[in-house]
Scaffold this motif. Structure first.
Motif, PDB file in Angstrom:
ATOM      1  N   ILE A 115       0.821  -1.208   0.000  1.00 27.17           N
ATOM      2  CA  ILE A 115       0.000   0.000   0.000  1.00 27.17           C
ATOM      3  C   ILE A 115       0.858   1.263   0.000  1.00 27.17           C
ATOM      4  N   ASN A 116       1.919   1.260   0.802  1.00 23.64           N
ATOM      5  CA  ASN A 116       2.782   2.439   0.871  1.00 23.64           C
ATOM      6  C   ASN A 116       3.420   2.753  -0.483  1.00 23.64           C
ATOM      7  N   GLN A 117       3.872   1.717  -1.173  1.00 20.58           N
ATOM      8  CA  GLN A 117       4.457   1.919  -2.495  1.00 20.58           C
ATOM      9  C   GLN A 117       3.407   2.425  -3.482  1.00 20.58           C
ATOM     10  N   LEU A 118       2.202   1.873  -3.408  1.00 13.82           N
ATOM     11  CA  LEU A 118       1.119   2.316  -4.285  1.00 13.82           C
ATOM     12  C   LEU A 118       0.774   3.778  -4.027  1.00 13.82           C
ATOM     13  N   GLN A 119       0.719   4.172  -2.753  1.00 13.41           N
ATOM     14  CA  GLN A 119       0.421   5.568  -2.428  1.00 13.41           C
ATOM     15  C   GLN A 119       1.508   6.501  -2.949  1.00 13.41           C
ATOM     16  N   HIS A 120       2.755   6.064  -2.865  1.00  9.86           N
ATOM     17  CA  HIS A 120       3.860   6.869  -3.398  1.00  9.86           C
ATOM     18  C   HIS A 120       3.701   7.061  -4.904  1.00  9.86           C
ATOM     19  N   LEU A 121       3.394   5.987  -5.619  1.00  6.34           N
ATOM     20  CA  LEU A 121       3.213   6.074  -7.065  1.00  6.34           C
ATOM     21  C   LEU A 121       2.025   6.970  -7.421  1.00  6.34           C
ATOM     22  N   LEU A 122       0.968   6.910  -6.609  1.00  5.37           N
ATOM     23  CA  LEU A 122      -0.193   7.770  -6.855  1.00  5.37           C
ATOM     24  C   LEU A 122       0.153   9.240  -6.646  1.00  5.37           C
ATOM     25  N   ARG A 123       0.978   9.524  -5.630  1.00  4.33           N
ATOM     26  CA  ARG A 123       1.349  10.918  -5.376  1.00  4.33           C
ATOM     27  C   ARG A 123       2.170  11.499  -6.519  1.00  4.33           C
ATOM     28  N   THR A 124       2.944  10.643  -7.205  1.00  2.00           N
ATOM     29  CA  THR A 124       3.690  11.142  -8.363  1.00  2.00           C
ATOM     30  C   THR A 124       2.749  11.544  -9.492  1.00  2.00           C
ATOM     31  N   LYS A 125       1.492  11.103  -9.417  1.00  2.00           N
ATOM     32  CA  LYS A 125       0.467  11.471 -10.398  1.00  2.00           C
ATOM     33  C   LYS A 125      -0.476  12.540  -9.844  1.00  2.00           C
ATOM     34  N   ASP A 126      -0.019  13.250  -8.794  1.00  2.00           N
ATOM     35  CA  ASP A 126      -0.820  14.299  -8.160  1.00  2.00           C
ATOM     36  C   ASP A 126      -2.144  13.764  -7.638  1.00  2.00           C
TER      37      ASP A 126
END
Length: 236
Positions: A115-126
């Motif tokens: 989940i943490n990695q997914l949230q990081h990737l989502l933040r790179t997409k604003d």
């Protein structure tokens, strides 16, 4: 001292050869790093490094290693283009990790994605909340592509029923105080026109302008070396 000179010379030759290889393979091979590319790059680095520090290895050995690497990468690209069934093995394939707003736990587990990695990737997409996402696809190169829910999508001109407008690319006319003559000619502009525009903005010389960007039918965008009072920018 001769050993350092030989190492320096071999490093320069290796760099030039690698640069030529990347130009031959194309830009997509750089931007889309697949697991196969990653392993090949690690192997190349190890081989080139050993060749540099091995006293018995010379320029011919380094060029041989780089040539073998280029042949392998180019051959794999040809194979993946000609035989589609090999693409999954060589390039990998995208995986859907969010479908209709729901997390696909099995896919996440298969791709070692928490989940943490997914949230990081989502933040790179604003995107700062999983609740905003309708679909999310984990690409073969490790990047994330998302489609937001309709409530969180930005309205387009078509949505707002606005007429379409012409889109123009910006062109750099001055970079680091130097005029880019090729770009001026491409836009059918003259150095006299550029000087006149700069003077209208309060600058005496082209050298006073650090950066100038041109977009058709819009004012010239300028970033100066000096401010209007011709004082140095304050570091504070």
């Amino acid at each position: 001292m001769s050993g350092y000179f030989s190492m320096f010379f071999e490093m320069v030759i290796g760099f030039v050869a690698l640069f030529l290889v990347t130009k031959i393979l194309g830009k997509t091979q750089i931007s889309q790093i697949t697991p196969f590319d990653f392993i090949a790059a690690l192997l190349l680095g190890e081989l080139v490094g050993n060749a540099l520090f091995d006293q018995n290895a010379g320029i011919i050995d380094i060029l041989f290693v780089i040539t073998i690497y280029a042949v392998i990468m180019y051959t794999s690209e040809i194979i993946s283009q000609k035989y589609k069934h090999t693409r999954h093995m060589l390039e990998g394939f995208p995986s859907i990790v969010i479908y209709n707003g729901k997390l696909i736990r099995d896919t996440m587990k298969k791709n070692k994605l928490d989940i943490n990695q997914l949230q990081h990737l989502l933040r790179t997409k604003d995107t700062f909340s999983i609740q905003e996402v309708e679909f999310a696809v984990l690409e073969a190169n490790g990047t994330l592509s998302i489609l937001k829910k309709s409530d969180y999508q930005m309205p387009t001109r078509k949505d707002l029923k606005l007429s379409a407008t012409e889109v123009d690319l910006s062109t750099t006319l001055i970079n680091d105080g130097e005029v880019i003559m090729d770009n001026l000619k491409e836009k059918n502009l003259s150095i006299e026109w550029l000087s006149e525009q700069i003077k209208k903005e309060g600058y005496e010389r082209i050298e006073d302008v650090f950066y100038a960007e041109y977009i058709k039918d819009k004012p010239l965008f300028l970033l100066p070396y000096l401010n209007r009072n011709h004082q140095k920018w304050d570091a504070d």
